[in-house]
Structures are given as structure tokens and as C-alpha cells.
Design an enzyme around this catalytic site. Structure first.
Site, PDB file in Angstrom:
ATOM      1  N   GLU A 299       7.486 -24.824 -20.329  1.00 25.42           N
ATOM      2  CA  GLU A 299       7.589 -23.602 -21.133  1.00 25.42           C
ATOM      3  C   GLU A 299       9.003 -23.059 -21.275  1.00 25.42           C
ATOM      4  O   GLU A 299       9.350 -22.496 -22.309  1.00 25.42           O
ATOM      5  CB  GLU A 299       6.668 -22.523 -20.552  1.00 25.42           C
ATOM      6  CG  GLU A 299       5.185 -22.907 -20.564  1.00 25.42           C
ATOM      7  CD  GLU A 299       4.639 -23.136 -21.975  1.00 25.42           C
ATOM      8  OE1 GLU A 299       5.349 -22.882 -22.964  1.00 25.42           O
ATOM      9  OE2 GLU A 299       3.477 -23.569 -22.075  1.00 25.42           O
TER      10      GLU A 299
ATOM     11  N   GLU B 131      -0.541 -26.392 -27.627  1.00 27.08           N
ATOM     12  CA  GLU B 131       0.256 -27.482 -28.183  1.00 27.08           C
ATOM     13  C   GLU B 131      -0.442 -28.822 -28.183  1.00 27.08           C
ATOM     14  O   GLU B 131       0.226 -29.865 -28.054  1.00 27.08           O
ATOM     15  CB  GLU B 131       1.565 -27.593 -27.401  1.00 27.08           C
ATOM     16  CG  GLU B 131       1.411 -27.925 -25.925  1.00 27.08           C
ATOM     17  CD  GLU B 131       1.292 -26.735 -24.998  1.00 27.08           C
ATOM     18  OE1 GLU B 131       1.507 -26.906 -23.787  1.00 27.08           O
ATOM     19  OE2 GLU B 131       0.982 -25.628 -25.488  1.00 27.08           O
TER      20      GLU B 131
ATOM     21  N   HIS C  51       6.895 -28.014 -28.307  1.00 29.84           N
ATOM     22  CA  HIS C  51       6.209 -28.715 -27.220  1.00 29.84           C
ATOM     23  C   HIS C  51       6.092 -30.226 -27.500  1.00 29.84           C
ATOM     24  O   HIS C  51       5.863 -30.999 -26.568  1.00 29.84           O
ATOM     25  CB  HIS C  51       4.812 -28.137 -27.019  1.00 29.84           C
ATOM     26  CG  HIS C  51       4.759 -27.006 -26.039  1.00 29.84           C
ATOM     27  ND1 HIS C  51       5.132 -27.150 -24.721  1.00 29.84           N
ATOM     28  CD2 HIS C  51       4.349 -25.711 -26.179  1.00 29.84           C
ATOM     29  CE1 HIS C  51       4.965 -26.000 -24.092  1.00 29.84           C
ATOM     30  NE2 HIS C  51       4.487 -25.121 -24.946  1.00 29.84           N
TER      31      HIS C  51
ATOM     32  N   HIS D 131       7.251 -22.627 -31.558  1.00 32.08           N
ATOM     33  CA  HIS D 131       7.016 -22.852 -30.129  1.00 32.08           C
ATOM     34  C   HIS D 131       6.074 -24.042 -29.905  1.00 32.08           C
ATOM     35  O   HIS D 131       6.375 -24.940 -29.108  1.00 32.08           O
ATOM     36  CB  HIS D 131       6.426 -21.588 -29.500  1.00 32.08           C
ATOM     37  CG  HIS D 131       6.247 -21.683 -28.015  1.00 32.08           C
ATOM     38  ND1 HIS D 131       7.222 -21.281 -27.128  1.00 32.08           N
ATOM     39  CD2 HIS D 131       5.222 -22.155 -27.252  1.00 32.08           C
ATOM     40  CE1 HIS D 131       6.796 -21.506 -25.891  1.00 32.08           C
ATOM     41  NE2 HIS D 131       5.579 -22.029 -25.938  1.00 32.08           N
ATOM     42  N   GLU D 132       4.939 -24.035 -30.619  1.00 33.65           N
ATOM     43  CA  GLU D 132       3.976 -25.130 -30.413  1.00 33.65           C
ATOM     44  C   GLU D 132       4.560 -26.463 -30.879  1.00 33.65           C
ATOM     45  O   GLU D 132       4.325 -27.506 -30.257  1.00 33.65           O
ATOM     46  CB  GLU D 132       2.664 -24.830 -31.139  1.00 33.65           C
ATOM     47  CG  GLU D 132       2.020 -23.502 -30.762  1.00 33.65           C
ATOM     48  CD  GLU D 132       1.944 -23.252 -29.268  1.00 33.65           C
ATOM     49  OE1 GLU D 132       1.770 -24.224 -28.502  1.00 33.65           O
ATOM     50  OE2 GLU D 132       2.073 -22.089 -28.858  1.00 33.65           O
TER      51      GLU D 132
ATOM     52  N   ASP E  70      -3.951 -20.386 -13.828  1.00 35.21           N
ATOM     53  CA  ASP E  70      -4.104 -19.308 -14.814  1.00 35.21           C
ATOM     54  C   ASP E  70      -3.568 -17.981 -14.289  1.00 35.21           C
ATOM     55  O   ASP E  70      -3.109 -17.140 -15.066  1.00 35.21           O
ATOM     56  CB  ASP E  70      -5.588 -19.121 -15.173  1.00 35.21           C
ATOM     57  CG  ASP E  70      -6.079 -20.098 -16.220  1.00 35.21           C
ATOM     58  OD1 ASP E  70      -5.239 -20.642 -16.964  1.00 35.21           O
ATOM     59  OD2 ASP E  70      -7.300 -20.321 -16.298  1.00 35.21           O
TER      60      ASP E  70
ATOM     61  N   TYR F  88       8.441 -18.984 -19.044  1.00 35.25           N
ATOM     62  CA  TYR F  88       8.857 -19.034 -20.444  1.00 35.25           C
ATOM     63  C   TYR F  88      10.282 -18.500 -20.615  1.00 35.25           C
ATOM     64  O   TYR F  88      11.181 -19.237 -21.041  1.00 35.25           O
ATOM     65  CB  TYR F  88       7.909 -18.201 -21.309  1.00 35.25           C
ATOM     66  CG  TYR F  88       6.519 -18.746 -21.463  1.00 35.25           C
ATOM     67  CD1 TYR F  88       6.120 -19.378 -22.632  1.00 35.25           C
ATOM     68  CD2 TYR F  88       5.577 -18.620 -20.443  1.00 35.25           C
ATOM     69  CE1 TYR F  88       4.832 -19.874 -22.791  1.00 35.25           C
ATOM     70  CE2 TYR F  88       4.290 -19.114 -20.583  1.00 35.25           C
ATOM     71  CZ  TYR F  88       3.919 -19.741 -21.761  1.00 35.25           C
ATOM     72  OH  TYR F  88       2.647 -20.233 -21.905  1.00 35.25           O
TER      73      TYR F  88
END
Length: 613
Positions: free
Chosen positions: A332, A285, A313, A309-310, A387, A395
Site C-alpha cells: 500500500e 485491486e 497495484h 490507486h487500483e 482487518d 498507505y
């Protein structure tokens, strides 16, 4: 006004100030001490050296001093620091710096002596070819085969691998940048990008809205651009540009729909950069310029929920940001909720519910193999690399929490709350505790007896899902399952009107004891092995691994080599690693594929394929 009322009003005012003051969280994943000295503005100069696979240049920071500290703490990871300078009396002067010990997840702290009066500091540095936040592609690894390509991926803590920086989402900064490239290449950043066809080799960028370090992004390659509307354009290699512009044509309508629900879009333009297939994520994003995987260019606009979705953001994540990576769900979970509302607004309730149901199935799959502490929204990370804990939990569990609140308070009330939330915390980074206080004051207390704080605490701090959590189901999927049962008994499938979502539900819910004969019949009738829809192909190839369906093996080989998106390749490697024969084959394929994978995809794949070595 009586004294109790004065005290009450004063308390409310103090609470409002505290809630809306940018949080400076103690971030376990950053060496930065932003409570002492922070860096609200960056001037970046970079030269892109494809031959050496390096960025070379300098980062100049304006300093904001919050106490009497005489040292600035920055994050680095494998950076080569040449020298540091201070601006004193309009003159740049060398200053001392030291480097801390190497941490496997966090890199090294860079400590610079800044004295008591300097207003700016400059660091001269270069990256290394193995920088975790950059990928360098040779001309042969691009579609055009003539020019190299480079792009960044800074989230969550990879900005420090290509910029010495206070790499914490608790700090927001503006930036200007100058980027120099070899002739014939176009550079773009998460900033104001020119739509000109000229390629002068030197590019200038400005990001006037304050953003956290993980949203600073760069790419350079043989790019072309096509406008969709007056404030939306697509950048891509020429082979996919026209198809991507068609695929993403609904983006302006998405912006309008989101503004109607949650307030104005505050980033001026919203452009899209379609990256090579090695990009490890579906999208990133980066403000003003979302990075997008080419795997969603399906030719039928069936996968554009990723664009929603992006875009979402731009409100949840970029505008209101998690203060630390423990708070990732604030980015998220809210974004997944807003994404689904965008899809409902444009394409109807049925499609939105199908996407909810697919996400719910993915969440259950993730939660079945995650340890309970990793199914908590406000997750305890310690110093694990962020990560390592990206999953469907922040999410989809985050999305389900907001769906729960919407159901309890009603959509109109909850929309009003979210719209005010995005306005009150615009361009700020907030913690989970800050959100809980705001939720209590602005929603729970105004509608008593609706949702208790105990229930909120359960959602945010307990593993798994509450018993009364939403469990999305789709009538369309019920019909798919009915057809599946008839087909398994020898009947026919009526798939002419099926969407990608229905196909995914069908494949993902086929019985694992499906016969080899039925696998072959299904493939013959619908050519699933050769599907050019990457999501459908992924689902089918995963089933083919489980069932040892050999006719799909060549396609599986080509798929793993041709795509670097983590979501699509890592589950396939995970399945292959379950048997000795498949593991041996998967390692052979990976050795061919890894040169085209991003470092993040390499790390995940190797953890699956070489776990016992």
C-alpha cells in the site's frame, strides 16, 4: 581476476539469488505449510446458489512437494468439507482429512493425507451464508430490482471462507475456473473475462499469471459491459454503466503513464467492475478486474485517484506482493506513491500535492488515536486479524517514506530504482527484510552518504513519523484557508473554481466551534447537505454530527443506509457513538442498514456501536 574480486563477485551473485528467490515467509495468519507442500495451480468449479446463499463445488490443486511430508495443510473458515480425493495412477481415490480447532481470526486448518506419490488433490465443499468473504444481495438490494448479486472480497484472509486454500500472500498460484450461474446472470472473475453479451449460465476463466490467494475474486449479477479502449472495459449494472465509462475514461492514459515510469503492464487487460453501494472498500485491486465502489462516480472525474490507486497495484502489490500482512506497507505504501505519480503525470503537480496534503491530514488523524505500536510500518500483528490494523499508516506513512527517498536521491535516480525493483521482483512475494537488503544494495550503497540504514530502520520500525518526514502542504489550500477566515467574519466564498479537494480541505478544517448560524449559512449558500459528491457529503455530515446540525439528520440517515463503504460510514458511526442520544439513534439506523452492509462493514460498525455490550 584476483581472488578477492572473485569472492566479491561470488558474494554478489549469491546475494542476488537470495534476494530474487520467492520468499516463503512464516505467516502467522495461515495454517499453510508451504515450505513442505505448496499448491502452485488451482482448478476451481463452482455453482452459484442464490436461494441458499452458497457456493458449491470443488477445488483441485497441483501439488509441489518440497520435502517428504505426506500431509497438505490448507486454510478454511466456516467451509463445509464433504470429501477429499487424490489422483493416483490417473484415478481419483478418497483420502482422509481432519479439521483443526476453530480460531476466531484464522478459521480452521484442513489437513489432508496426500501420501508420497499423488500429484493432485481435490476437495469437494460448499460455503455457508455467513461466509466473511462473500456478500449476497437480494434483487431488492440492487439497482435493477430484478436479479440478485453476489461478490467476493478476499483480502486479507477471507479467501478461505469461500475456497479451501493456502491463504497466505507468500504463495502465488495460477488458476482456471468454471462458474455456473442461474439464467440471465453474468459471472466475472479476476481473470480473462469475455466481453460478450451472451449469458450462457456457464463461464470459463483462466489466470495464467501467478497471484496470491487474496487476489482471487468472483462476482455474479445482472451486469452489462462497455469498452473504453482495446484493453479497458467497464462492467456494471446498466443504471450506472454509461456514467462509469465516462468517469473512468482516463484509465488508458493512466496505464500509459505508469508504463512510461515503471515498466510494462504485465496483466494483458485492465477492466473495472462497478459493484453495488454495499461494497466495503473504495476499490480492490483484483488483477485484470479491479472492483470499484460506485461512490467515486461523481460526474466530474474528481475522485478518479482511486482508479489510479487500483491500477498502481498492477505494479506494487499484484506484481510485487507483501509476503505477510506484517509487510502490508510494501503493497500500500508503494501503491499510494505510484498513484500520486500517476495523478501528477496526467493532471499536474498542483492536484497531486493537494491529494498528498489530504492524505497527510488523514494520516495524522489516524495516528492521533492509534496506539504507538500500530503506527509502525512493519507492524507486529501477532494473531490479530489483519482487518483490525488497516489504517492510513501503511498507505500514507509508506508513501511519505518513498517521497523522502525520492527527495534525497532525486526523482530520476529513484524512478530508475523503482523500475528495476518491479522488474527484479516481478510475480514474487517479498518481506520487509528482503526489501531492506535490496534497497541497501541497489540504492544506498550506490549513493553513499545520502541516506543511512539507521534512517531506513527508523522509518520502517519506529512508531510515528521521523522529524524530517515530508509534510505536504498545498498553496491552493493556503488560499482556501484565507477565504475561510474571511467567510467566518461575514465575507463571501469564491468557490467557482474549487475542486473536490479544496472543498474537503475547507470542511475538514472549519473550526469545531463554528456557530449554528454559520453552519446554516454555509448549507444555504452551497447546499452541502444535499451534495451528491459522496466524499464532500461525508465530510459535511461528519461535521454536522459534531455540531448537532439537525437539518442534516435526514440526509445522514439516508447516507448511512444507502452506502456500505467502510471509509465513508464508519467515521460517521464513530462520531455518533460519542454521545448517548446519538448512539441510540445510530443503533436504530444501523439495524435498518446492516442487511445491505458487507460483513466487514458490519463488523466495524458493531465494534463502534456495541463496544460495551
Amino acid at each position: 581476476m584476483s581472488l578477492p574480486r572473485i569472492l566479491s563477485a561470488l558474494g554478489a551473485l549469491i546475494a542476488l539469488v537470495m534476494l530474487n528467490t520467492p520468499v516463503q515467509a512464516d505467516d502467522a495468519h495461515s495454517y499453510a505449510r508451504i515450505k513442505q507442500v505448496s499448491t502452485p495451480h488451482l482448478e476451481l468449479e463452482l455453482t452459484v446458489d442464490f436461494d441458499a446463499r452458497k457456493l458449491r463445488g470443488q477445488a483441485t490443486y497441483s501439488l509441489a512437494r518440497h520435502d517428504n511430508s505426506t500431509q497438505l495443510y490448507l486454510d478454511t473458515n466456516e467451509l463445509v468439507i464433504h470429501r477429499a480425493e487424490l489422483l493416483v495412477n490417473d484415478q481419483w481415490q478418497p483420502t482422509k482429512y481432519t479439521m483443526g480447532d476453530i480460531h476466531p481470526s484464522l478459521g480452521r486448518e484442513l489437513i489432508i493425507d496426500i501420501g508420497r506419490s499423488a500429484g493432485q488433490v481435490r476437495i469437494h465443499y460448499e460455503t455457508v451464508p455467513t461466509a466473511s468473504g462473500l456478500q449476497w444481495l437480494t434483487p431488492e438490494q440492487t439497482a435493477g430490482k430484478e436479479h440478485p448479486f453476489m461478490f467476493s472480497q478476499s483480502q486479507p484472509i477471507h479467501a478461505r471462507s469461500w475456497i479451501p486454500i493456502q491463504d497466505t500472500p507468500a504463495l502465488r498460484m495460477t488458476y482456471h475456473a468454471t462458474v455456473r450461474t442461474p439464467p440471465g446472470l453474468l459471472a466475472v472473475m479476476s481473470a480473462d473475462n469475455s466481453l460478450s453479451d451472451e449469458r450462457p449460465g456457464e463461464y470459463h476463466f483462466s489466470m495464467p499469471q501467478p497471484i496470491p490467494a487474496y487476489l482471487i475474486a468472483i462476482a455474479a449479477g445482472d451486469l452489462a459491459v462497455q469498452e473504453i479502449s482495446e484493453n479497458v472495459a467497464v462492467f456494471a449494472e446498466s443504471y450506472i454503466l454509461e456514467a462509469a465509462a465516462w468517469e473512468f475514461a482516463d484509465t488508458p492514459a493512466m496505464i500509459a503513464a505508469t508504463e512510461a515510469m515503471y515498466g510494462p503492464y504485465r496483466w494483458d487487460r485492465y477492466d473495472l467492475l462497478v459493484l453495488p453501494p454495499s461494497f466495503p472498500f473504495g476499490g480492490m485491486e483484483n488483477p485484470r478486474l479491479s472492483f470499484i465502489t460506485p461512490t467515486v462516480v461523481s460526474g466530474d472525474r474528481s475522485l478518479i485517484n482511486l482508479i489510479a490507486h487500483e491500477l498502481a497495484h498492477s505494479w506494487s502489490g499484484n506484481l510485487v506482493t507483501n509476503a505477510s500482512w506484517r509487510d502490508l506497507w510494501i503493497n500500500e505504501g508503494f501503491t499510494s506513491y505510484v498513484e500520486n505519480r500517476i495523478m501528477e503525470a496526467l493532471f499536474g503537480r498542483d492536484r497531486a500535492v493537494m491529494e498528498q496534503a489530504l492524505g497527510y491530514q488523514d494520516l495524522l488523524d489516524d495516528m492521533s488515536r492509534l496506539p504507538p505500536p500500530d503506527t509502525v510500518l512493519n507492524i507486529e500483528l501477532g494473531r490479530r486479524h489483519p482487518d483490525d490494523v488497516f489504517s492510513q499508516v501503511p498507505y500514507v506513512k509508506g508513501q511519505l517514506f518513498l517521497m523522502y527517498l525520492e527527495d534525497k536521491f532525486g526523482r530520476e535516480t529513484f524512478d530508475g530504482f523503482l523500475r528495476q525493483y518491479f522488474a527484479d521482483f516481478a510475480f514474487q512475494s517479498i518481506s520487509t527484510e528482503q526489501f531492506k537488503q535490496y534497497l541497501k544494495r541497489e540504492l544506498l550503497d550506490k549513493h553513499p552518504q545520502t541516506v543511512s540504514m539507521e534512517k531506513v530502520e527508523e522509518w520502517i520500525h519506529q512508531p510515528g513519523l521521523p522529524e524530517d518526514a515530508p509534510r505536504p502542504t498545498s498553496d491552493a489550500f493556503v488560499k482556501v484557508e484565507q477565504q475561510m477566515q474571511r467567510w467566518l467574519k461575514g465575507g463571501q466564498l469564491a468557490t467557482e473554481a474549487w475542486t473536490t479537494h479544496e472543498w474537503l480541505h475547507f470542511i475538514n478544517n472549519l473550526p469545531l466551534d463554528i456557530s449554528a448560524q454559520n453552519m446554516a449559512r454555509l448549507d444555504q449558500e452551497f447546499q452541502l447537505t444535499q451534495s451528491q459528491n459522496n466524499e464532500i457529503a461525508h465530510a459535511w455530515l461528519k461535521l454536522a454530527i459534531i455540531k448537532n446540525y439537525e437539518p442534516a439528520r435526514d440526509r445522514l440517515h439516508d447516507y448511512l443506509i444507502g452506502i456500505g463503504r467502510n471509509k465513508l460510514v464508519s467515521p460517521l458511526y464513530r462520531e455518533l457513538a460519542k454521545t448517548p442520544a446519538n448512539l441510540k439513534w445510530a443503533r436504530e439506523v444501523y439495524e435498518q442498514a446492516k442487511k445491505g452492509y458487507h460483513p466487514l462493514t458490519q463488523t466495524v460498525a458493531e465494534s463502534l456501536l456495541y463496544a460495551n455490550q
